[in-house]
Design a protein around this motif. Sequence first.
Motif, PDB file in Angstrom:
ATOM      1  N   ASP A  31     -27.400  27.660   5.378  1.00  0.00           N
ATOM      2  CA  ASP A  31     -26.550  28.336   4.390  1.00  0.00           C
ATOM      3  C   ASP A  31     -26.652  29.856   4.490  1.00  0.00           C
ATOM      4  OD1 ASP A  31     -25.679  25.926   3.449  1.00  0.00           O
ATOM      5  OD2 ASP A  31     -26.793  26.011   1.555  1.00  0.00           O
ATOM      6  N   ASN A  32     -27.720  30.359   5.072  1.00  0.00           N
ATOM      7  CA  ASN A  32     -27.917  31.800   5.195  1.00  0.00           C
ATOM      8  C   ASN A  32     -27.681  32.304   6.620  1.00  0.00           C
ATOM      9  OD1 ASN A  32     -28.917  32.951   2.494  1.00  0.00           O
ATOM     10  ND2 ASN A  32     -30.027  31.030   2.705  1.00  0.00           N
ATOM     11  N   GLY A  33     -26.930  31.532   7.402  1.00  0.00           N
ATOM     12  CA  GLY A  33     -26.474  32.017   8.703  1.00  0.00           C
ATOM     13  C   GLY A  33     -27.299  31.606   9.908  1.00  0.00           C
ATOM     14  N   ALA A  34     -28.328  30.808   9.730  1.00  0.00           N
ATOM     15  CA  ALA A  34     -29.153  30.381  10.865  1.00  0.00           C
ATOM     16  C   ALA A  34     -28.556  29.120  11.495  1.00  0.00           C
ATOM     17  CB  ALA A  34     -30.582  30.113  10.422  1.00  0.00           C
ATOM     18  N   THR A  35     -28.850  28.930  12.774  1.00  0.00           N
ATOM     19  CA  THR A  35     -28.445  27.718  13.485  1.00  0.00           C
ATOM     20  C   THR A  35     -29.709  26.952  13.844  1.00  0.00           C
ATOM     21  OG1 THR A  35     -26.563  28.895  14.414  1.00  0.00           O
ATOM     22  CG2 THR A  35     -27.186  26.830  15.477  1.00  0.00           C
ATOM     23  N   VAL A  36     -29.891  25.778  13.238  1.00  0.00           N
ATOM     24  CA  VAL A  36     -31.082  24.982  13.470  1.00  0.00           C
ATOM     25  C   VAL A  36     -30.896  24.176  14.754  1.00  0.00           C
ATOM     26  CG1 VAL A  36     -32.548  23.126  12.576  1.00  0.00           C
ATOM     27  CG2 VAL A  36     -31.634  24.848  11.011  1.00  0.00           C
ATOM     28  N   ALA A  37     -31.771  24.413  15.738  1.00  0.00           N
ATOM     29  CA  ALA A  37     -31.710  23.691  17.007  1.00  0.00           C
ATOM     30  C   ALA A  37     -32.515  22.400  16.938  1.00  0.00           C
ATOM     31  CB  ALA A  37     -32.238  24.574  18.134  1.00  0.00           C
ATOM     32  N   ASP A  38     -33.612  22.429  16.178  1.00  0.00           N
ATOM     33  CA  ASP A  38     -34.530  21.299  16.163  1.00  0.00           C
ATOM     34  C   ASP A  38     -35.346  21.348  14.877  1.00  0.00           C
ATOM     35  OD1 ASP A  38     -35.924  19.106  17.158  1.00  0.00           O
ATOM     36  OD2 ASP A  38     -37.349  20.336  18.246  1.00  0.00           O
ATOM     37  N   SER A  39     -35.482  20.207  14.191  1.00  0.00           N
ATOM     38  CA  SER A  39     -36.285  20.124  12.975  1.00  0.00           C
ATOM     39  C   SER A  39     -36.967  18.767  12.968  1.00  0.00           C
ATOM     40  CB  SER A  39     -35.389  20.272  11.741  1.00  0.00           C
ATOM     41  OG  SER A  39     -36.137  20.116  10.562  1.00  0.00           O
ATOM     42  N   LYS A  40     -38.293  18.759  13.124  1.00  0.00           N
ATOM     43  CA  LYS A  40     -38.996  17.477  13.217  1.00  0.00           C
ATOM     44  C   LYS A  40     -40.425  17.580  12.690  1.00  0.00           C
ATOM     45  CE  LYS A  40     -40.334  18.439  17.908  1.00  0.00           C
ATOM     46  NZ  LYS A  40     -39.786  18.590  19.203  1.00  0.00           N
ATOM     47  N   ASP A  41     -40.957  16.401  12.307  1.00  0.00           N
ATOM     48  CA  ASP A  41     -42.362  16.335  11.915  1.00  0.00           C
ATOM     49  C   ASP A  41     -43.216  16.469  13.167  1.00  0.00           C
ATOM     50  OD1 ASP A  41     -41.843  15.996   9.267  1.00  0.00           O
ATOM     51  OD2 ASP A  41     -42.314  13.868   9.197  1.00  0.00           O
ATOM     52  N   TRP A  42     -44.295  17.223  13.038  1.00  0.00           N
ATOM     53  CA  TRP A  42     -45.225  17.349  14.146  1.00  0.00           C
ATOM     54  C   TRP A  42     -46.272  16.241  14.009  1.00  0.00           C
ATOM     55  CZ3 TRP A  42     -49.173  21.875  14.572  1.00  0.00           C
ATOM     56  CH2 TRP A  42     -49.816  21.816  15.811  1.00  0.00           C
ATOM     57  N   SER A  43     -47.063  16.304  12.944  1.00  0.00           N
ATOM     58  CA  SER A  43     -48.031  15.254  12.655  1.00  0.00           C
ATOM     59  C   SER A  43     -48.686  15.532  11.308  1.00  0.00           C
ATOM     60  CB  SER A  43     -49.095  15.169  13.751  1.00  0.00           C
ATOM     61  OG  SER A  43     -49.897  16.325  13.744  1.00  0.00           O
ATOM     62  N   THR A  44     -49.431  14.543  10.810  1.00  0.00           N
ATOM     63  CA  THR A  44     -50.255  14.751   9.624  1.00  0.00           C
ATOM     64  C   THR A  44     -51.656  15.034  10.134  1.00  0.00           C
ATOM     65  OG1 THR A  44     -48.887  13.260   8.306  1.00  0.00           O
ATOM     66  CG2 THR A  44     -51.117  13.701   7.498  1.00  0.00           C
ATOM     67  N   ARG A  45     -52.194  16.158   9.715  1.00  0.00           N
ATOM     68  CA  ARG A  45     -53.495  16.581  10.229  1.00  0.00           C
ATOM     69  C   ARG A  45     -54.444  16.954   9.096  1.00  0.00           C
ATOM     70  NH1 ARG A  45     -53.585  18.837  15.845  1.00  0.00           N
ATOM     71  NH2 ARG A  45     -51.726  17.968  16.768  1.00  0.00           N
ATOM     72  N   ARG A  46     -55.705  16.806   9.394  1.00  0.00           N
ATOM     73  CA  ARG A  46     -56.769  17.198   8.474  1.00  0.00           C
ATOM     74  C   ARG A  46     -56.989  18.700   8.619  1.00  0.00           C
ATOM     75  NH1 ARG A  46     -59.938  15.041   5.083  1.00  0.00           N
ATOM     76  NH2 ARG A  46     -62.086  15.624   4.804  1.00  0.00           N
ATOM     77  N   PHE A  47     -57.172  19.389   7.485  1.00  0.00           N
ATOM     78  CA  PHE A  47     -57.392  20.832   7.491  1.00  0.00           C
ATOM     79  C   PHE A  47     -58.853  21.165   7.778  1.00  0.00           C
ATOM     80  CE2 PHE A  47     -54.011  20.803   3.944  1.00  0.00           C
ATOM     81  CZ  PHE A  47     -52.984  20.788   4.864  1.00  0.00           C
ATOM     82  N   ALA A  48     -59.090  22.345   8.286  1.00  0.00           N
ATOM     83  CA  ALA A  48     -60.450  22.827   8.494  1.00  0.00           C
ATOM     84  C   ALA A  48     -61.086  23.192   7.146  1.00  0.00           C
ATOM     85  CB  ALA A  48     -60.445  24.045   9.411  1.00  0.00           C
ATOM     86  N   TYR A  49     -60.237  23.538   6.180  1.00  0.00           N
ATOM     87  CA  TYR A  49     -60.712  23.874   4.838  1.00  0.00           C
ATOM     88  C   TYR A  49     -59.662  23.396   3.827  1.00  0.00           C
ATOM     89  CZ  TYR A  49     -57.547  27.747   5.748  1.00  0.00           C
ATOM     90  OH  TYR A  49     -56.434  28.491   6.094  1.00  0.00           O
ATOM     91  N   GLU A  50     -60.058  23.268   2.596  1.00  0.00           N
ATOM     92  CA  GLU A  50     -59.180  22.782   1.547  1.00  0.00           C
ATOM     93  C   GLU A  50     -58.087  23.801   1.235  1.00  0.00           C
ATOM     94  OE1 GLU A  50     -59.964  22.301  -3.061  1.00  0.00           O
ATOM     95  OE2 GLU A  50     -61.075  20.809  -1.894  1.00  0.00           O
ATOM     96  N   ILE A  51     -56.859  23.325   1.092  1.00  0.00           N
ATOM     97  CA  ILE A  51     -55.735  24.179   0.696  1.00  0.00           C
ATOM     98  C   ILE A  51     -55.132  23.582  -0.568  1.00  0.00           C
ATOM     99  CG2 ILE A  51     -53.464  25.089   1.325  1.00  0.00           C
ATOM    100  CD1 ILE A  51     -54.268  24.813   4.264  1.00  0.00           C
ATOM    101  N   SER A  52     -55.193  24.310  -1.667  1.00  0.00           N
ATOM    102  CA  SER A  52     -54.628  23.877  -2.947  1.00  0.00           C
ATOM    103  C   SER A  52     -55.090  22.481  -3.362  1.00  0.00           C
ATOM    104  CB  SER A  52     -53.092  23.913  -2.891  1.00  0.00           C
ATOM    105  OG  SER A  52     -52.635  25.200  -2.592  1.00  0.00           O
ATOM    106  N   GLY A  53     -56.338  22.155  -3.058  1.00  0.00           N
ATOM    107  CA  GLY A  53     -56.901  20.865  -3.450  1.00  0.00           C
ATOM    108  C   GLY A  53     -56.650  19.736  -2.469  1.00  0.00           C
TER     109      GLY A  53
END
Length: 95
Positions: A31-53
Motif C-alpha cells: 500500500d505504500n509503494g513497495a513491490t514484495v518479491a518474496d514473503s515466507k516463514d523462515w523457521s521457529t527458533r529458540r532465542f539466545a535470551y528472553e524477549i518480552s517473556g
Amino acid sequence: MTYELTYIIRPDLDSEAKTALVERFDKILTDNGATVADSKDWSTRRFAYEISGYHEGTYRVINFSANDDAAINEFDRLAKISQDILRHMIVKREA
C-alpha cells in the motif's frame, strides 16, 4: 532499492491470527509503494535470551523493492507498536 525485512512473530499466536498478521504487514508494504518479491516463514527458533517473556519465535523474511522510504517507515512504525511482533530488522541489499 532492494530490501530484506526479517521480523519475529510471537510463538503463542494461533495460525489464523498469524496469517492475518502476515497479510496485514505485507499489505502495509504494498500500500505504500513497495513491490514484495518474496514473503515466507523462515523457521521457529529458540532465542539466545528472553524477549518480552518469550524464549522462541517464528521468523518471517520478506524480500521487497521500494523507490522511497514510505513503505519502510510505515512498516517500522506499525511493527514497533504491534504486540505480535517481538523484533524486526530491515536491511538494504546490494544490487
